[in-house]
Design an enzyme around this catalytic site. Structure first.
Site, mmCIF file in Angstrom:
data_model
loop_
_atom_site.group_PDB
_atom_site.id
_atom_site.type_symbol
_atom_site.label_atom_id
_atom_site.label_comp_id
_atom_site.label_asym_id
_atom_site.label_seq_id
_atom_site.Cartn_x
_atom_site.Cartn_y
_atom_site.Cartn_z
ATOM 1 C CB THR A 1 -0.899 0.017 1.260
ATOM 2 O OG1 THR A 1 -1.529 1.288 1.389
ATOM 3 C CG2 THR A 1 -0.089 -0.233 2.531
ATOM 4 C CE1 TYR B 1 -3.448 -2.132 5.186
ATOM 5 C CE2 TYR B 1 -3.349 0.167 4.537
ATOM 6 C CZ TYR B 1 -3.423 -1.170 4.205
ATOM 7 O OH TYR B 1 -3.464 -1.545 2.883
#
Length: 328
Positions: A119, A143
């Site tokens: 990501t 995250y």
């Protein structure tokens, strides 16, 4: 011709299932390994489903021994940034411990090619826009940090164990299979396009825009929306690149074009032919003003070119959400 088996971990989820569709079209047999916590058995249409958790080494060993896949594609992560702030332990258990368990099983099974769903959140706050792969990685939430930890582990596995990997850093995945077989289905839904479409369909009271005073062209955040099938295409190209002997690589996957939240909502109103209530509220902590990919490296390494426009993304998403009877 015998199809080449590939283990697609998290293949019953949004991006994983679209990648399975692409794999099947390119002569691969996607073996889906998923605990169905966020995935859907209805999305497993192009190969077998093996239920299991990435933290379960015994189950991983069984499935790897049964199918002897040529490679592994890893999509099985918890992804909600807000949840990662509220409950970091779950993200470390799944995204770090689970991924390291999967890597150990892969190594023991002799797997030499590993495609990792990462990501742009590994970069943290943008120091330049668009962002390329040399941008400093300084995640600002659990995250992003859990993904970055696995990127670093993969670098060591490449250097010392001989497991080559393609790390694919997504920007904003969106859209759906144009034929409506699969689409974006999260519970609860937190992504902007499905939320706005649900508002347009009257399934939600309206849409909230977090912050309208950013230093962008209209005051709202800028994001790089990429069609999920363009993402899937990049994954299959990355897989083939590794199977052909390519070196480990990290690549951004985005269009290189930024869209503001206001522009996104306008496009949804235009495609759907419906307007809906929009409420402008305060900024959300941790939101970057602008996240846009420099995708030159993916073009060079994979010969990859995003094919879909923002209108294509919205049109396919609208078709999925307005016609799907799975969403309830």
């Amino acid at each position: 011709m015998t199809e080449t088996p590939v283990l697609v971990v998290g293949g019953a989820g949004y991006i994983g299932s679209h990648t399975c569709l692409q794999l099947s079209q390119k002569g691969f047999l996607p073996i889906v390994y998923d605990n169905l916590s966020n995935g859907h058995s209805e999305f497993v249409k192009w190969g077998p489903l093996e239920k299991g958790d990435i933290r379960d080494r015994t189950r991983l060993n069984e499935v790897l021994s049964k199918y002897k896949p040529a490679a592994i594609m890893h999509f099985a992560a918890l992804i909600e940034v807000g949840e990662s702030v509220k409950d970091p332990p779950s993200f470390y258990e799944n995204n770090v411990i689970g991924s390291l368990t999967l890597l150990s099983a892969a190594q023991a099974a002799g797997i030499k090619a590993f495609v990792f769903s990462s990501t742009c959140a590994t970069y943290g706050l943008p120091e330049k826009v668009p962002m390329d792969e040399t941008h400093r990685q300084q995640p600002i939430n659990p995250y992003g940090r859990t993904k970055w930890i696995i990127e670093q582990a993969l670098s060591d596995y490449d250097a010392y164990v001989g497991l080559r990997s393609a790390v694919l850093r997504y920007f904003n995945a969106a859209g759906a299979d144009p034929e409506g077989r699969i689409g974006e289905w999260h519970t609860p839904e937190t992504h902007a396009i499905p939320l706005a479409i649900e508002a347009a369909l009257g399934r939600r009271a309206g849409f909230k825009v977090f912050g309208s005073d950013y230093e962008t062209r209209d005051g709202t955040c800028v994001r790089d929306y990429i069609h999920v099938l363009d993402l899937a295409d990049a994954h299959v190209r990355a897989l083939q690149y590794l199977l052909d002997g390519g070196s480990s690589v990290a690549l951004n996957l985005g269009t290189g074009t930024g869209t503001t939240v206001k522009e996104l909502l306008q496009t949804i109103e235009t495609v759907s032919g419906r307007d809906f209530p929009v409420d402008y509220v305060d900024r959300r902590e941790g939101d970057s003003p602008a996240l846009v990919a420099n995708n030159d490296k993916a073009r060079q390494v994979l010969g990859w070119e995003p094919q879909s426009s923002l209108e294509d993304i919205i049109r396919t998403a609208w078709r999925w959400h307005s016609s799907s009877n799975l969403l309830g």
